[in-house]
Design a protein around this motif. Structure first.
Motif, PDB file in Angstrom:
ATOM      1  N   SER A  74       0.858  -1.184   0.000  1.00  0.00           N
ATOM      2  CA  SER A  74       0.000   0.000   0.000  1.00  0.00           C
ATOM      3  C   SER A  74       0.896   1.237   0.000  1.00  0.00           C
ATOM      4  CB  SER A  74      -0.930   0.000   1.222  1.00  0.00           C
ATOM      5  OG  SER A  74      -0.212   0.318   2.387  1.00  0.00           O
ATOM      6  N   TYR A  97      -7.558  -7.293  -0.990  1.00  0.00           N
ATOM      7  CA  TYR A  97      -8.757  -7.110  -1.804  1.00  0.00           C
ATOM      8  C   TYR A  97      -9.425  -8.438  -2.107  1.00  0.00           C
ATOM      9  CZ  TYR A  97      -6.731  -2.521  -2.679  1.00  0.00           C
ATOM     10  OH  TYR A  97      -6.217  -1.275  -2.518  1.00  0.00           O
ATOM     11  N   TRP A 129     -10.313  -6.765  -6.811  1.00  0.00           N
ATOM     12  CA  TRP A 129      -9.045  -6.805  -7.547  1.00  0.00           C
ATOM     13  C   TRP A 129      -9.288  -6.706  -9.047  1.00  0.00           C
ATOM     14  CZ3 TRP A 129      -4.393  -5.677  -6.223  1.00  0.00           C
ATOM     15  CH2 TRP A 129      -3.331  -6.005  -7.065  1.00  0.00           C
ATOM     16  N   GLU A 162     -11.653  -5.117 -10.483  1.00  0.00           N
ATOM     17  CA  GLU A 162     -11.943  -3.698 -10.750  1.00  0.00           C
ATOM     18  C   GLU A 162     -10.649  -2.900 -10.855  1.00  0.00           C
ATOM     19  OE1 GLU A 162     -14.680  -2.106  -7.863  1.00  0.00           O
ATOM     20  OE2 GLU A 162     -16.104  -3.744  -8.189  1.00  0.00           O
ATOM     21  N   LYS A 163      -9.695  -3.183  -9.959  1.00  0.00           N
ATOM     22  CA  LYS A 163      -8.391  -2.497 -10.021  1.00  0.00           C
ATOM     23  C   LYS A 163      -7.689  -2.821 -11.334  1.00  0.00           C
ATOM     24  CE  LYS A 163      -7.879  -0.884  -5.675  1.00  0.00           C
ATOM     25  NZ  LYS A 163      -8.305   0.484  -5.591  1.00  0.00           N
ATOM     26  N   GLU A 164      -7.738  -4.082 -11.745  1.00  0.00           N
ATOM     27  CA  GLU A 164      -7.103  -4.488 -13.001  1.00  0.00           C
ATOM     28  C   GLU A 164      -7.720  -3.768 -14.195  1.00  0.00           C
ATOM     29  OE1 GLU A 164      -5.528  -9.022 -12.296  1.00  0.00           O
ATOM     30  OE2 GLU A 164      -7.620  -8.753 -12.904  1.00  0.00           O
ATOM     31  N   LYS A 215      -9.215  -0.841 -14.222  1.00  0.00           N
ATOM     32  CA  LYS A 215      -8.761   0.552 -14.195  1.00  0.00           C
ATOM     33  C   LYS A 215      -7.324   0.662 -14.676  1.00  0.00           C
ATOM     34  CE  LYS A 215     -11.711   2.251 -10.464  1.00  0.00           C
ATOM     35  NZ  LYS A 215     -11.750   2.797  -9.111  1.00  0.00           N
ATOM     36  N   PHE A 216      -6.487  -0.260 -14.211  1.00  0.00           N
ATOM     37  CA  PHE A 216      -5.075  -0.269 -14.608  1.00  0.00           C
ATOM     38  C   PHE A 216      -4.950  -0.458 -16.122  1.00  0.00           C
ATOM     39  CE2 PHE A 216      -1.132  -2.644 -15.462  1.00  0.00           C
ATOM     40  CZ  PHE A 216      -0.200  -1.785 -14.928  1.00  0.00           C
ATOM     41  N   HIS A 246     -11.797  -2.716   1.387  1.00  0.00           N
ATOM     42  CA  HIS A 246     -10.617  -3.580   1.446  1.00  0.00           C
ATOM     43  C   HIS A 246     -10.195  -3.753   2.901  1.00  0.00           C
ATOM     44  CE1 HIS A 246      -8.718   0.372   1.725  1.00  0.00           C
ATOM     45  NE2 HIS A 246      -7.613  -0.228   2.154  1.00  0.00           N
TER      46      HIS A 246
END
Length: 138
Positions: free
Chosen positions: A34, A42, A47, A49-51, A53-54, A107
């Motif tokens: 972090s 997560y 996770w 969702e993060k992927e 966005k990435f 999270h």
């Protein structure tokens, strides 16, 4: 997710995930560094969702947050509700034995107990809380 739970990492690097958080995180979770000397945890859905966005970022911007993905570990809960925290991640967050597992909205976080106590003292100061609530219009 909410709550603050004290646990220990065993000599093999296994950490018990509190039942209240396991319900929301699921059986497969992602653990990564972090922006503080702690770990972020997560659920599989969060996770993904993060992927997404990435993957939507231009390459120059994606490189800036690449460490979050490079240092991530996919962890599966064992029958006792534990995960194996990789040594690299334990070293990053200075996790030796006593840790705090925190539920923080969408999270969880894993902190060295002594480090969390210092941060918590600052964050729990009434003046700091008041300023944060006012600033964020919360």
């Amino acid at each position: 997710m909410t709550g603050e739970y004290q646990h220990s990492i065993d000599t093999k690097g296994r950490l018990f995930i509190p039942a209240a958080l396991r319900e929301e995180l699921g059986d497969t979770i992602y653990v990564t560094i972090s922006i503080e000397r702690a770990l972020a945890v997560y659920s599989e859905d969060a996770w993904r969702e993060k992927e997404e966005k990435f993957n939507a970022l231009p390459s120059a911007q994606a490189r800036r947050i690449r460490p979050l993905f490079v240092n991530a570990a996919k962890c599966t809960l064992d029958a006792q509700g534990r995960i194996l925290v990789p040594q690299k991640l334990r070293a990053f967050a200075n996790l030796k034995k006593d840790v705090m597992v925190l539920g923080v909205s969408n999270h969880a976080e894993i902190w060295d107990k002594a480090a969390w106590q210092k941060v918590s003292e600052i964050e729990m100061d009434p003046a700091s809380l008041e300023a944060a609530v006012d600033e964020l219009n919360f």
